[in-house]
Design a protein around this motif. Structure first.
Motif, PDB file in Angstrom:
ATOM      1  N   ALA A  47      36.452  44.248  33.410  1.00 40.08           N
ATOM      2  CA  ALA A  47      37.251  45.173  33.141  1.00 40.08           C
ATOM      3  C   ALA A  47      38.684  44.675  32.818  1.00 40.08           C
ATOM      4  CB  ALA A  47      37.293  46.371  34.069  1.00 40.08           C
ATOM      5  N   ARG A  48      39.205  43.388  33.298  1.00 37.40           N
ATOM      6  CA  ARG A  48      40.513  42.972  32.821  1.00 37.40           C
ATOM      7  C   ARG A  48      40.348  41.394  32.464  1.00 37.40           C
ATOM      8  NH1 ARG A  48      43.419  44.284  38.495  1.00 37.40           N
ATOM      9  NH2 ARG A  48      42.557  46.513  39.098  1.00 37.40           N
ATOM     10  N   ASN A  49      41.537  41.168  31.820  1.00 38.61           N
ATOM     11  CA  ASN A  49      41.654  39.675  31.696  1.00 38.61           C
ATOM     12  C   ASN A  49      42.085  38.802  32.797  1.00 38.61           C
ATOM     13  OD1 ASN A  49      41.335  39.583  28.784  1.00 38.61           O
ATOM     14  ND2 ASN A  49      43.619  40.352  28.703  1.00 38.61           N
ATOM     15  N   ALA A  50      41.641  37.623  33.182  1.00 41.10           N
ATOM     16  CA  ALA A  50      41.883  36.925  34.504  1.00 41.10           C
ATOM     17  C   ALA A  50      43.325  37.060  34.913  1.00 41.10           C
ATOM     18  CB  ALA A  50      41.628  35.487  34.290  1.00 41.10           C
ATOM     19  N   ALA A  51      44.158  36.863  33.819  1.00 34.31           N
ATOM     20  CA  ALA A  51      45.861  36.968  33.918  1.00 34.31           C
ATOM     21  C   ALA A  51      46.076  38.215  35.080  1.00 34.31           C
ATOM     22  CB  ALA A  51      46.480  36.791  33.082  1.00 34.31           C
ATOM     23  N   GLU A  52      45.304  39.427  34.607  1.00 34.41           N
ATOM     24  CA  GLU A  52      45.914  40.630  35.066  1.00 34.41           C
ATOM     25  C   GLU A  52      45.131  40.917  36.817  1.00 34.41           C
ATOM     26  OE1 GLU A  52      44.202  43.047  31.976  1.00 34.41           O
ATOM     27  OE2 GLU A  52      46.041  42.849  30.813  1.00 34.41           O
ATOM     28  N   VAL A  53      44.366  39.859  36.998  1.00 36.05           N
ATOM     29  CA  VAL A  53      43.526  40.103  38.246  1.00 36.05           C
ATOM     30  C   VAL A  53      44.283  39.100  39.249  1.00 36.05           C
ATOM     31  CG1 VAL A  53      41.365  39.562  39.410  1.00 36.05           C
ATOM     32  CG2 VAL A  53      41.463  40.539  37.220  1.00 36.05           C
ATOM     33  N   ALA A  54      44.803  39.776  40.395  1.00 35.75           N
ATOM     34  CA  ALA A  54      45.449  39.137  41.324  1.00 35.75           C
ATOM     35  C   ALA A  54      44.593  39.157  42.671  1.00 35.75           C
ATOM     36  CB  ALA A  54      46.904  39.971  41.996  1.00 35.75           C
ATOM     37  N   VAL A  55      44.814  38.269  43.501  1.00 34.51           N
ATOM     38  CA  VAL A  55      44.280  38.127  44.599  1.00 34.51           C
ATOM     39  C   VAL A  55      44.149  39.364  45.590  1.00 34.51           C
ATOM     40  CG1 VAL A  55      43.979  36.842  46.980  1.00 34.51           C
ATOM     41  CG2 VAL A  55      44.516  35.517  44.916  1.00 34.51           C
ATOM     42  N   SER A  56      45.066  40.140  45.610  1.00 30.66           N
ATOM     43  CA  SER A  56      45.278  41.367  46.223  1.00 30.66           C
ATOM     44  C   SER A  56      44.210  42.448  45.628  1.00 30.66           C
ATOM     45  CB  SER A  56      46.746  41.921  46.194  1.00 30.66           C
ATOM     46  OG  SER A  56      47.198  42.234  44.978  1.00 30.66           O
ATOM     47  N   ASP A  57      44.269  42.481  44.525  1.00 31.00           N
ATOM     48  CA  ASP A  57      43.237  43.205  43.635  1.00 31.00           C
ATOM     49  C   ASP A  57      41.889  42.805  43.976  1.00 31.00           C
ATOM     50  OD1 ASP A  57      45.261  44.481  42.048  1.00 31.00           O
ATOM     51  OD2 ASP A  57      44.909  42.866  40.639  1.00 31.00           O
ATOM     52  N   ILE A  58      41.334  41.577  44.004  1.00 35.70           N
ATOM     53  CA  ILE A  58      40.119  41.110  44.590  1.00 35.70           C
ATOM     54  C   ILE A  58      39.892  41.627  46.019  1.00 35.70           C
ATOM     55  CG2 ILE A  58      38.690  39.073  45.037  1.00 35.70           C
ATOM     56  CD1 ILE A  58      40.359  37.594  42.752  1.00 35.70           C
ATOM     57  N   ALA A  59      40.811  41.399  46.642  1.00 37.80           N
ATOM     58  CA  ALA A  59      40.707  41.819  48.264  1.00 37.80           C
ATOM     59  C   ALA A  59      40.466  43.410  48.452  1.00 37.80           C
ATOM     60  CB  ALA A  59      42.031  41.471  49.171  1.00 37.80           C
ATOM     61  N   ALA A  60      41.268  44.268  47.637  1.00 42.05           N
ATOM     62  CA  ALA A  60      40.958  45.587  47.776  1.00 42.05           C
ATOM     63  C   ALA A  60      39.761  45.992  47.377  1.00 42.05           C
ATOM     64  CB  ALA A  60      42.175  46.318  46.895  1.00 42.05           C
ATOM     65  N   GLU A  61      39.371  45.257  46.028  1.00 38.26           N
ATOM     66  CA  GLU A  61      37.964  45.554  45.508  1.00 38.26           C
ATOM     67  C   GLU A  61      36.842  45.215  46.581  1.00 38.26           C
ATOM     68  OE1 GLU A  61      35.231  46.975  42.240  1.00 38.26           O
ATOM     69  OE2 GLU A  61      37.355  47.109  42.796  1.00 38.26           O
ATOM     70  N   ALA A  62      37.086  44.192  47.242  1.00 38.24           N
ATOM     71  CA  ALA A  62      35.797  43.726  48.174  1.00 38.24           C
ATOM     72  C   ALA A  62      35.795  44.264  49.629  1.00 38.24           C
ATOM     73  CB  ALA A  62      36.131  42.088  48.379  1.00 38.24           C
ATOM     74  N   GLY A  63      36.928  44.927  49.887  1.00 44.40           N
ATOM     75  CA  GLY A  63      37.233  45.714  50.997  1.00 44.40           C
ATOM     76  C   GLY A  63      37.731  44.759  52.212  1.00 44.40           C
ATOM     77  N   VAL A  64      38.475  43.792  51.781  1.00 44.42           N
ATOM     78  CA  VAL A  64      38.975  42.742  53.003  1.00 44.42           C
ATOM     79  C   VAL A  64      40.280  42.591  52.605  1.00 44.42           C
ATOM     80  CG1 VAL A  64      36.413  41.603  52.956  1.00 44.42           C
ATOM     81  CG2 VAL A  64      38.462  40.717  51.339  1.00 44.42           C
ATOM     82  N   SER A  65      40.519  41.828  53.530  1.00 42.20           N
ATOM     83  CA  SER A  65      42.325  41.666  53.447  1.00 42.20           C
ATOM     84  C   SER A  65      42.458  40.336  52.781  1.00 42.20           C
ATOM     85  CB  SER A  65      43.069  41.294  55.027  1.00 42.20           C
ATOM     86  OG  SER A  65      42.460  40.073  55.493  1.00 42.20           O
ATOM     87  N   VAL A  66      43.755  40.243  52.277  1.00 41.23           N
ATOM     88  CA  VAL A  66      44.145  39.148  51.337  1.00 41.23           C
ATOM     89  C   VAL A  66      44.027  37.838  52.164  1.00 41.23           C
ATOM     90  CG1 VAL A  66      46.215  38.181  50.303  1.00 41.23           C
ATOM     91  CG2 VAL A  66      45.796  40.643  49.806  1.00 41.23           C
ATOM     92  N   ALA A  67      44.457  37.934  53.375  1.00 40.26           N
ATOM     93  CA  ALA A  67      44.297  36.641  54.323  1.00 40.26           C
ATOM     94  C   ALA A  67      43.222  36.414  54.493  1.00 40.26           C
ATOM     95  CB  ALA A  67      45.001  36.915  55.678  1.00 40.26           C
ATOM     96  N   THR A  68      41.935  37.251  54.548  1.00 42.25           N
ATOM     97  CA  THR A  68      40.448  36.902  54.432  1.00 42.25           C
ATOM     98  C   THR A  68      40.009  36.122  53.180  1.00 42.25           C
ATOM     99  OG1 THR A  68      40.108  38.911  55.939  1.00 42.25           O
ATOM    100  CG2 THR A  68      38.223  37.867  54.717  1.00 42.25           C
TER     101      THR A  68
END
Length: 201
Positions: A33-54
């Motif tokens: 849905a997005r360019n790689a530059a627009e994807v943050a680790v926090s976005d990945i964490a939210a999408e995966a249902g885990v914490s950023v620390a995880t």
């Protein structure tokens, strides 16, 4: 996407493996849905249902996550190659790897395109030639090349293929041209190295 590894606190527990799979799937979904530059680790964490620390603990930084996209792509190519019979001619031996790699790219193009378009994220050194050279070498050897010859031409093919895949990812060439150019570069490099005599004609 193959299971992501790395991170500050790697763990092989079943729960950690499930979280890695969720992180990998979330990454692919976001990159569709997005360019790689627009994807943050926090976005990945939210999408995966885990914490950023995880994410950091189990997988690592963003560049490691994006490298996992390439690893997953190469893994898909290797799985598909198992279904292909061994080739007896050198051009065919190399071409089957490259056409399989093109097919894998076209089967889910958006995540791969997003990663390849990201400047400075990945390069041939970091991804070890994307691993494709290691898929080409044994097939060339099985078709009659020495290990040294196979290694040399496989590296050259990967350089050519990388240039083609970057052109495709940037939209400079079409899907059909991607396939044609990748096959042409492969054929020219194999024939240039081994000559037609080694091909039986």
């Amino acid at each position: 996407m193959s299971t992501l590894t790395g991170g500050a606190r790697p763990s092989n527990s079943k729960a950690s493996q499930r979280r890695r799979v969720a992180i990998a799937e979330a990454t692919l979904a976001l990159l569709r849905a997005r360019n790689a530059a627009e994807v943050a680790v926090s976005d990945i964490a939210a999408e995966a249902g885990v914490s950023v620390a995880t994410v950091y603990n189990l997988v690592g930084r963003k560049d490691q996550i994006l490298a996992g996209v390439i690893d997953g792509y190469v893994h898909r190519v290797s799985v598909e190659l198992v279904k292909q019979p061994p080739a007896t001619e050198l051009v065919q031996a190399a071409s089957v790897v490259i056409t399989t790699a093109v097919d894998a790219a076209l089967s889910d193009p958006l995540p791969l395109r997003a990663v390849v378009r990201e400047p400075g994220t990945l390069n041939l050194v970091q991804t070890k030639g994307m691993g494709v050279d290691q898929l080409i070498e044994p097939r060339l050897c099985a078709a009659g090349a020495s290990l040294g010859e196979a290694r040399e031409v496989a590296q050259l093919i990967v350089y050519g293929f990388w240039g083609t895949i970057v052109s495709w990812a940037l939209g400079l060439i079409s899907d059909a041209r991607f396939r044609d150019d990748a096959e042409l570069v492969t054929k020219r490099l194999v024939l240039g190295t081994f000559g037609t005599e080694r091909q039986g004609g």
